[in-house]
Scaffold this motif. Structure first.
Motif, short mmCIF file in Angstrom:
data_model
loop_
_atom_site.label_atom_id
_atom_site.label_comp_id
_atom_site.label_asym_id
_atom_site.label_seq_id
_atom_site.Cartn_x
_atom_site.Cartn_y
_atom_site.Cartn_z
N PHE A 168 -0.26 0.64 -11.11
CA PHE A 168 -1.41 0.90 -10.40
C PHE A 168 -0.80 0.33 -8.76
O PHE A 168 -0.92 1.04 -8.01
CB PHE A 168 -2.72 0.36 -11.01
N ALA A 169 0.04 -0.60 -8.76
CA ALA A 169 0.70 -1.51 -7.49
C ALA A 169 1.21 -0.54 -7.37
O ALA A 169 1.30 -0.07 -5.80
CB ALA A 169 0.54 -2.39 -7.84
N ILE A 170 2.22 -0.13 -7.83
CA ILE A 170 3.31 1.14 -8.08
C ILE A 170 2.89 2.17 -6.68
O ILE A 170 3.21 2.23 -6.13
CB ILE A 170 4.79 1.14 -8.77
N SER A 171 2.29 2.36 -7.95
CA SER A 171 1.09 4.28 -7.09
C SER A 171 0.81 3.51 -5.30
O SER A 171 1.09 4.85 -4.95
CB SER A 171 0.13 5.01 -8.18
N LEU A 172 -0.14 2.99 -5.37
CA LEU A 172 -1.01 2.44 -4.68
C LEU A 172 0.41 2.31 -3.33
O LEU A 172 -0.03 2.69 -1.70
CB LEU A 172 -1.01 0.97 -4.27
N ALA A 173 1.53 1.56 -3.38
CA ALA A 173 2.74 1.39 -2.53
C ALA A 173 3.25 2.46 -2.44
O ALA A 173 3.62 3.45 -1.10
CB ALA A 173 3.84 0.30 -3.27
N LYS A 174 3.46 3.58 -3.48
CA LYS A 174 3.96 4.76 -2.60
C LYS A 174 3.35 5.67 -2.38
O LYS A 174 3.31 6.36 -0.99
CB LYS A 174 4.17 5.63 -4.35
N LYS A 175 1.78 5.47 -1.93
CA LYS A 175 0.91 6.56 -1.52
C LYS A 175 0.69 5.99 0.04
O LYS A 175 0.71 6.74 0.41
CB LYS A 175 -0.81 6.42 -1.96
N SER A 176 0.88 4.78 -0.02
CA SER A 176 0.71 4.16 1.74
C SER A 176 2.28 4.06 2.56
O SER A 176 2.22 3.76 3.13
CB SER A 176 0.08 2.66 1.48
N GLY A 177 3.17 4.80 1.92
CA GLY A 177 3.99 4.42 2.38
C GLY A 177 5.86 3.69 2.19
O GLY A 177 5.97 3.14 2.88
N LYS A 178 4.69 2.64 1.21
CA LYS A 178 5.30 1.39 1.36
C LYS A 178 6.38 0.96 -0.19
O LYS A 178 6.91 -0.08 -0.54
CB LYS A 178 4.43 0.12 0.77
N LEU A 179 6.67 1.83 -0.52
CA LEU A 179 7.67 2.17 -1.91
C LEU A 179 9.28 2.83 -1.75
O LEU A 179 8.67 3.95 -1.25
CB LEU A 179 7.06 2.37 -3.18
#
Length: 103
Positions: free
Chosen positions: A6-17
């Protein structure tokens, strides 16, 4: 959904991964990376190389997920990724610690 995913997907969606060996290495060199993670099935050689370029700069977290599991979010099979946002990095670290405590 797994808290770490979930945390990784949040980072991906926000362009922070960022993910992949070379982009993460560059991010560490540029000091934009807040957290570096390596999947549990990443080769020992790759893990040592990541630890070398992160040494003295940032901690390397080995997460209990496989490259395949992370690829469900990144759409790319990779074992090395990084978060470039302080708050999402904290969320990821909390999720990793929570996972370690439950095992």
């Amino acid at each position: 959904m797994n808290k770490i995913l979930f945390a990784i997907s949040l980072a991906k969606k926000s362009g922070k991964l960022i993910y992949g060996f070379d982009p993460v290495k560059q991010g560490v060199a540029d000091k934009t990376v807040k957290m570096v993670c390596v999947t549990s099935d990443t080769s020992e050689k790759t893990l040592k190389r990541v630890e070398q370029f992160c040494q003295g700069i940032i901690e390397v977290n080995v997460i209990p997920l496989t490259q395949f599991e992370v690829s469900q979010i990144t759409n790319k099979l990779t074992g090395v990724f990084a978060v470039i946002d302080d708050n999402i990095a904290i969320l990821c670290k909390n999720a990793i610690n929570s996972e370690k405590e439950s095992n």
